[in-house]
Design a protein around this motif. Structure first.
Motif, short mmCIF file in Angstrom:
data_model
loop_
_atom_site.label_atom_id
_atom_site.label_comp_id
_atom_site.label_asym_id
_atom_site.label_seq_id
_atom_site.Cartn_x
_atom_site.Cartn_y
_atom_site.Cartn_z
N UNK A 17 50.04 36.46 8.43
CA UNK A 17 50.66 37.51 8.07
C UNK A 17 52.09 38.16 8.06
N UNK A 18 52.16 38.42 9.65
CA UNK A 18 53.68 39.27 9.66
C UNK A 18 54.65 38.27 9.81
N UNK A 19 54.56 37.24 9.83
CA UNK A 19 55.87 36.24 9.61
C UNK A 19 56.23 36.25 7.79
N UNK A 26 59.37 27.92 7.65
CA UNK A 26 59.44 26.76 8.63
C UNK A 26 58.10 25.94 9.68
N UNK A 27 57.47 27.17 9.26
CA UNK A 27 56.92 26.56 10.49
C UNK A 27 55.65 25.79 9.76
N UNK A 28 55.49 25.77 8.09
CA UNK A 28 54.74 24.40 7.29
C UNK A 28 55.58 23.74 7.66
N UNK A 29 56.59 22.91 7.36
CA UNK A 29 57.37 21.83 7.67
C UNK A 29 57.23 21.66 9.25
N UNK A 30 57.21 22.70 10.10
CA UNK A 30 57.00 22.18 11.40
C UNK A 30 55.76 21.19 11.46
N UNK A 32 54.38 20.08 9.51
CA UNK A 32 54.04 18.61 8.78
C UNK A 32 54.64 17.78 9.22
N UNK A 33 55.61 17.93 9.78
CA UNK A 33 56.76 16.66 10.85
C UNK A 33 55.91 16.58 12.05
N UNK A 34 55.03 17.58 12.66
CA UNK A 34 53.74 17.25 14.27
C UNK A 34 52.57 16.27 13.33
N UNK A 35 52.02 16.58 11.78
CA UNK A 35 51.29 15.37 11.02
C UNK A 35 51.84 13.43 11.49
N UNK A 36 53.13 14.24 10.56
CA UNK A 36 53.49 12.20 10.01
C UNK A 36 54.10 11.73 11.19
N UNK A 37 54.04 12.51 12.38
CA UNK A 37 54.48 11.75 13.88
C UNK A 37 53.69 11.05 14.17
N UNK A 38 52.48 11.98 14.02
CA UNK A 38 51.03 11.61 14.50
C UNK A 38 50.18 10.53 14.14
N UNK A 39 50.47 10.35 13.00
CA UNK A 39 50.47 8.77 11.97
C UNK A 39 51.03 7.51 12.53
N UNK A 40 52.12 8.36 12.21
CA UNK A 40 53.24 6.71 12.90
C UNK A 40 53.06 6.03 14.17
N UNK A 41 52.41 7.19 14.88
CA UNK A 41 52.29 6.56 16.52
C UNK A 41 50.75 5.99 16.22
N UNK A 42 50.07 6.33 15.73
CA UNK A 42 48.39 6.09 15.89
C UNK A 42 48.97 4.49 14.91
N UNK A 43 49.22 4.41 13.77
CA UNK A 43 49.56 2.53 12.91
C UNK A 43 50.56 2.46 13.75
N UNK A 44 51.45 2.52 15.00
CA UNK A 44 52.46 1.85 15.64
C UNK A 44 51.25 1.48 16.95
N UNK A 45 50.37 2.21 17.36
CA UNK A 45 49.44 1.88 18.12
C UNK A 45 48.49 0.06 16.93
#
Length: 406
Positions: A17-19, A26-30, A32-45
């Motif tokens: 609330x203070x942000x 910026x927080x939301x975009x970060x 989302x990026x973490x979520x996409x990278x995590x999915x890619x790692x799972x698929x590559x695995x």
């Protein structure tokens, strides 16, 4: 524990609330990026496959003898614009069962480069493959490859060969066969005529000149050639036009479309449209420097039937050969059923006309047939070899290599 989590969640909400609005974006975009990278790692695995380590394998140079029915393929050699080639299927099987790492590293050579529609009973390739290092209990190459190859491509034997052995350059002779119905052809005069190609000649008028790819030497040696009746068709008692005939021609090496050009001229001779001396005229480059225009013979009947090598001892696996025989028998049965059915239809419909019709061999020559026949030596001729060389040299496209199209 639950109370502690609730307190942390409340604190996180208060912090958010203070942000400012920009900081929240910026927080939301970060996140989302973490979520996409995590999915890619799972698929590559999920896609990770065990990589075959060829550095730990023993290797040996071998030759494979194979047969194929080329009727539905665009030729033997691999092409960029189609996967429907014999080589494409071969290398797919070789790499899938990890006999080779790649074509480029396999020291690969082929004995002959058959064209679209052409078959082979005894094509030979040489390359370096994986080995278990035990001569008495070597890998069952034929079984491994035939499991992965289409039914119309079969490996029938293999042989260990010396490291510098080449299926192309160590072949001492190649035998082609061409089967055709007798129809209205004079087989005896065709056999007399084909004897004129025996020996060493310049075959520029009896092939397709491949000057653009650097082929400028058209001299080849034919060891033997003959045309004969190979089987009587007893289904037809009134006509011998349904009997099958066979051209056999043996040479050291052949040019592009050389056999089919020879057959085309032989058919005209067999139909009594040309004299047998026309072959001698076509081989006389001084008197006939330019190739007359004529239709090419059909590719369907042509077969690279035998390739001769010295010091090659073929190893045959009985189980694999039994499977090949069974596959060919099924193919034969299917085609013979169709042949017999067509034969019975022909027998009955031919009774409706008084005169005998023998057009069975007309299908051998491609292209549109002229109503008025024009003799070969009086037809328009193609550009001379010398002019073609000048043309491609001027364009900077000619690289003289004396390649042989086998």
């Amino acid at each position: 524990m639950s109370r502690e989590l609730d307190l942390k969640s409340e604190k996180s909400i208060e912090d958010l609330k203070k942000l400012s609005k920009e900081e929240l974006i910026i927080k939301i975009l970060e996140l989302e990026k973490l979520r996409i990278n995590k999915n890619e790692l799972v698929n590559e695995g999920k896609k990770i496959k065990r990589v075959f380590d060829f550095t730990k394998c023993q290797k040996r140079h071998v030759a494979f003898k194979l047969l194929y029915l080329g009727w539905d393929y665009q030729g033997f050699a691999k092409q960029d614009d189609t996967e429907k080639t014999i080589e494409h299927e071969l290398f797919h099987a070789l790499t899938k069962c990890c006999l080779i790492e790649s074509r480029q590293t396999s020291n690969y050579h082929r004995c002959g480069r058959t064209d679209k529609g052409v078959s082979s009973f005894s094509q030979v390739i040489s390359l370096t493959v994986r080995s278990n290092g035990n001569n008495s209990k070597e890998l069952n190459y034929c079984k491994m490859l035939n499991r992965l190859l289409p039914k119309d491509i079969r490996v029938i034997a293999w042989s260990p060969v010396i490291d510098n052995f080449s299926a192309r350059f160590d072949c001492t002779s190649r035998t082609y066969k061409y089967w055709f119905p007798r129809g209205n052809l004079d087989i005896d005069i065709m056999n007399n005529a084909v004897q004129h190609v025996v020996g060493t000649h310049d075959f520029r008028n009896l092939c397709k000149m491949d000057v653009a790819n650097g082929v400028t030497n058209f001299t080849r040696r034919i060891i033997s050639a003959n045309v004969k009746l190979c089987s009587n068709n007893d289904q037809f008692s009134k006509s011998r036009g349904y009997d099958m005939c066979e051209l056999t021609i043996v040479g050291q090496a052949f040019l592009w479309h050389q056999i089919r050009c020879i057959v085309a001229v032989l058919v005209l001779i067999g139909q009594h449209k040309e004299n047998e001396c026309v072959i001698t005229n076509l081989l006389n480059i001084d008197n006939c420097p330019r190739k007359p225009q004529y239709s090419l013979a059909s590719d369907l009947p042509l077969n690279l039937f035998y390739c001769q090598f010295e010091n090659v001892n073929w190893i045959i696996d009985n189980e694999s050969v039994t499977e090949v025989i069974s596959t060919l028998q099924h193919n034969w049965a299917s085609h013979m059923i169709k042949t017999t059915m067509l034969g019975e239809m022909l027998k009955n419909i031919e009774d409706l006309v008084p005169d005998s019709i023998n057009k069975q061999s007309d299908c051998l020559l491609q292209g549109v047939k002229s109503k008025i026949y024009q003799p070969l030596m009086k037809r328009p001729a193609s550009e001379s070899l010398e002019n073609r060389i000048k043309h491609y040299t001027k364009k900077g496209r000619l690289k003289i290599e004396n390649n042989e199209k086998n």
